[in-house]
Design an enzyme around this catalytic site. Structure first.
Site, PDB file in Angstrom:
ATOM      1  N   SER A 608      44.405  52.272  31.341  1.00 17.31           N
ATOM      2  CA  SER A 608      43.153  52.282  32.100  1.00 17.31           C
ATOM      3  C   SER A 608      42.623  50.868  32.294  1.00 17.31           C
ATOM      4  O   SER A 608      42.151  50.507  33.384  1.00 17.31           O
ATOM      5  CB  SER A 608      42.117  53.153  31.369  1.00 17.31           C
ATOM      6  OG  SER A 608      40.868  53.107  32.015  1.00 17.31           O
ATOM      7  N   VAL A 611      44.617  49.000  34.998  1.00 21.13           N
ATOM      8  CA  VAL A 611      44.266  49.421  36.363  1.00 21.13           C
ATOM      9  C   VAL A 611      42.950  48.779  36.785  1.00 21.13           C
ATOM     10  O   VAL A 611      42.808  48.296  37.928  1.00 21.13           O
ATOM     11  CB  VAL A 611      44.197  50.956  36.442  1.00 21.13           C
ATOM     12  CG1 VAL A 611      43.645  51.402  37.793  1.00 21.13           C
ATOM     13  CG2 VAL A 611      45.568  51.568  36.215  1.00 21.13           C
ATOM     14  N   HIS A 612      41.961  48.762  35.891  1.00 18.70           N
ATOM     15  CA  HIS A 612      40.681  48.121  36.225  1.00 18.70           C
ATOM     16  C   HIS A 612      40.864  46.618  36.458  1.00 18.70           C
ATOM     17  O   HIS A 612      40.233  46.042  37.350  1.00 18.70           O
ATOM     18  CB  HIS A 612      39.674  48.356  35.101  1.00 18.70           C
ATOM     19  CG  HIS A 612      39.083  49.730  35.089  1.00 18.70           C
ATOM     20  ND1 HIS A 612      39.736  50.814  34.550  1.00 18.70           N
ATOM     21  CD2 HIS A 612      37.901  50.206  35.553  1.00 18.70           C
ATOM     22  CE1 HIS A 612      38.979  51.889  34.689  1.00 18.70           C
ATOM     23  NE2 HIS A 612      37.867  51.553  35.296  1.00 18.70           N
ATOM     24  N   GLU A 613      41.713  45.999  35.666  1.00 19.42           N
ATOM     25  CA  GLU A 613      41.958  44.567  35.842  1.00 19.42           C
ATOM     26  C   GLU A 613      42.664  44.297  37.179  1.00 19.42           C
ATOM     27  O   GLU A 613      42.419  43.264  37.818  1.00 19.42           O
ATOM     28  CB  GLU A 613      42.808  44.046  34.680  1.00 19.42           C
ATOM     29  CG  GLU A 613      43.003  42.540  34.672  1.00 19.42           C
ATOM     30  CD  GLU A 613      41.699  41.780  34.523  1.00 19.42           C
ATOM     31  OE1 GLU A 613      41.577  40.684  35.141  1.00 19.42           O
ATOM     32  OE2 GLU A 613      40.795  42.256  33.802  1.00 19.42           O
TER      33      GLU A 613
END
Length: 675
Positions: A608, A611-613
């Site tokens: 997770s 993906v945010h990075e």
């Protein structure tokens, strides 16, 4: 070429368990375990009786008295619960302690030796329940022990399932006016007050902009950025991206037709396609040099389409394996019908006496099937299943007597019906059973539904309330307008100030001296943008999609604002993505990689965070890892929240949570702007 025979619907209750999420990494909900009933079940399995007795004053469930039937080998059974806490806990289930005692009664009363063998009551805080079974029959004690372990395995959450069942029910989101609980909440007035305050703020900002620039929107650089160029290209690209998800549907058609074997090469081809898909989604904004508004929309929507494809492909890929296995069993049944029984008892293995038939009394269901499979997949078990041995005997064309034929047929039919139950899932319409669900329409209907977890059938509403759609559409436009006003008034000037620092040659040390002031200027506006962005997506956009697609489960979030720990926030803030991570990352890591739940949690959080990075890299064109580090810091904070200092401090835990929400987004943006 696979036949297209329909899986037979099972007329009995399929036994699917409702899998709501609890607070422990989303495993199945724990339920109460009443151990006396479990022991009584074990006694009944061996033909014994557990008589009722008056309840013990120190136990909430009472004790079972000693058996009065002297013809039974059981001399006495005593049950004691050390705690009156009925909530289920893994640590509270212990292996029954078997204590053999001779002559347990003296003049109709328990002997001193018997009483000394019993666990002492009043040990507060241990929270464990213990059976003490008193008998001089070693075989009986072993039977009881195995029976209790079987009951315990039925209650314990399964940790080796490939796919986790999600429960979709007809319900409304927390802030929806159709939700009676929300409408009757004692805090409903604060919700109204919030929007009154936002209205006053927007009017004040519009008036000041009019006084300074002659326009309520002021200079309006953000709106100009959003619509300056490539708007049509963005919309066309988004439509093409959604259309390309059909590749996963076409691949599942090939898997069903057995041109591709899912267990061997199918899942590898699917992962290669998903890699190419997300590479194209990330690469297009970079090639076109889109502004951050275009990039955020396209990349986030692309990630959603990626998750949808993954869930669709891997769930149907799993069902394709089940379907193939069931077709093989049906073929064995046809072979069995052609076998002529021998008159004398056959010596062919397996013998009738060696086969397990206890499950035949149970309804054939996917749950019972997986229970039996798990018992054979334990490390200490090296034997094959009965059906595998029967299949080998049929393939070898060995002689079988009438009793073997009859029992073999019953066992194969039971397993075939259990697999048929797996193929129907929670669907009630045969048109949604696998493989009937592999249609073009079914796939693209799923693509527009507000969920990223694929199921054969979802709860649906009866009609579309166009007044509700209009209400949410107005809220959507209004929230976007408010977000633009806040960004233009409070965030844009700070961003331009940092850009000026870099353009005029300020050193890193000089810019870092401005970091506290940049951070303080961004804390409040970013907090407002954070709340409004969440409301925009999870309350307006998803509810509009749900209403237009007749999707009845509107539980897109839970009361995350009451979170006392970061794991609770991760579950409640974004339910659709949480359900995806739970099924396809957390539980898949446990079943496929054979890791424990702590490692699976680490894998889930790390994926997770990556993906945010990736999204932050697409926006700022910088790979710094700030967001990844901040998200991974949530794991030690979760551990801290479970210590004895914070475990029961709900107010303090909620304060720490809100402190992180206040500072996190502004801290992240300040780091990217300054450094």
């Amino acid at each position: 070429m696979a036949t297209t025979e329909e899986p037979r619907p099972v007329s009995n209750d399929r036994g699917h368990s409702a899998t709501n999420l609890d607070n422990n990494h989303g495993v199945r909900p724990r339920r109460e375990v009443h151990h006396p009933a479990d022991l009584a079940e074990a006694l009944r399995a061996v033909g014994l009786r557990a008589p009722d007795t008056p309840s013990d004053s120190n136990s909430d469930s009472g004790c079972e008295d000693r058996d009065k039937d002297k013809d039974k080998p059981l001399q006495s059974v005593f049950l004691q619960r050390k705690s009156t806490n009925d909530s289920y806990d893994d640590s509270a289930v212990v292996t029954p302690e078997i204590v053999p005692i001779e002559n347990p009664e003296v003049n109709g009363k328990p002997s001193p030796k018997y009483l000394q063998s019993l666990p002492k009551s009043g040990s507060v805080g241990e929270g464990k329940k213990t059976y003490v079974v008193v008998s001089d029959d070693a075989e009986l004690r072993e039977i009881l022990r195995r029976g209790l372990e079987r009951e315990r395995e039925k209650v314990l959450p399964s940790r080796r399932e490939k796919l986790r069942d999600m429960v979709f029910t007809k319900q409304f989101s927390c802030f929806d006016r159709q939700n009676q609980d929300a409408a009757n909440s004692q805090f409903h007035g604060f919700y109204v007050l919030f929007w009154i305050g936002m209205t006053i703020l927007i009017i004040k900002m519009g008036a000041e902009n009019w006084r300074k620039t002659g326009s309520p929107l002021g200079t309006n650089e953000i709106m100009k950025t959003m619509f300056r160029r490539d708007v049509v290209v963005l919309l066309l690209s988004d439509g093409i991206m959604c259309g390309l998800t059909g590749v996963s549907w076409a691949m599942q058609r090939l898997v069903f037709r057995q041109y591709i074997d899912w267990e061997r090469s199918g899942w590898i081809i699917q992962n290669i396609w998903q890699t190419l898909f997300i590479a194209g989604v990330v690469g297009l904004p970079l090639v076109r040099d889109w502004p951050w508004t275009h990039t955020v929309f396209f990349v986030l929507h692309g990630i959603v389409m990626l998750m949808k494809q993954h869930s669709y492909a891997f769930y149907n890929g799993h069902l394709s394996t089940v379907y193939k296995k069931r077709q093989s069993l049906l073929f064995k049944l046809k072979q069995l019908e052609l076998v002529s029984p021998v008159s004398s008892p056959s010596s062919t293995s397996p013998q009738v006496s060696a086969l397990s038939t206890s499950h035949l009394a149970l309804p054939p269901s996917a749950n019972e099937y997986h229970e039996r499979r798990r018992s054979l997949s334990k490390p200490q078990s090296t034997e094959k299943s009965d059906v595998e041995n029967i299949s080998n005997a049929i393939e070898a064309a060995e002689p079988l007597d009438m009793e073997q034929l009859h029992l073999f047929e019953r066992l194969i039919k039971w397993e075939a019906d259990a697999l048929a139950d797996e193929l129907t899932g929670k669907a009630t319409d045969p048109a949604h059973y696998y493989p009937n669900n592999l249609t073009f329409q079914n796939h693209y209907e799923y693509i527009v539904l507000p969920t990223v977890v694929y199921e054969l059938q979802y709860p649906r509403s009866d009609s579309i309330k166009w007044s509700y759609v209009a209400e949410k559409a107005c809220a959507l436009i209004g929230v976007i307008f408010v977000m633009i006003m806040i960004s233009q008034a409070f965030i844009y000037p700070v961003v331009m100030r940092t850009v000026y620092m870099k353009e005029t040659g300020w050193t890193t040390a000089q810019r870092f001296q401005e970091f506290p002031w940049v951070l303080s200027d961004l804390i409040f506006p970013f907090m407002m943008e954070y709340l409004l962005a969440w409301y925009l997506i999870w309350e307006t956009v998803l509810n509009i999609l749900a209403e237009l697609t007749y999707f009845a489960d509107r539980s897109f979030y839970d009361a995350w604002w009451n979170s006392v720990s970061w794991d609770q926030y991760a579950r409640d803030w974004n339910r659709p993505v949480h359900n995806f991570l739970l099924r396809h990352v957390y539980h898949s890591s446990i079943s496929s990689m054979k890791v424990n739940k702590h490692t699976a949690t680490l894998i889930t959080f790390f994926l997770s965070a990556c993906v945010h990075e990736l999204v932050m890299w697409c926006i700022f064109k910088k790979l710094r890892g700030y967001l990844l580090m901040l998200q991974m810091c949530q794991l030690p904070l979760v551990k801290l929240s479970r210590t004895r200092w914070l475990r029961n401090q709900e107010t303090l835990g909620n304060m720490l949570f809100w402190a992180g929400i206040f500072t996190g987004p502004s801290l992240l943006c300040s780091l990217y702007l300054i450094l």
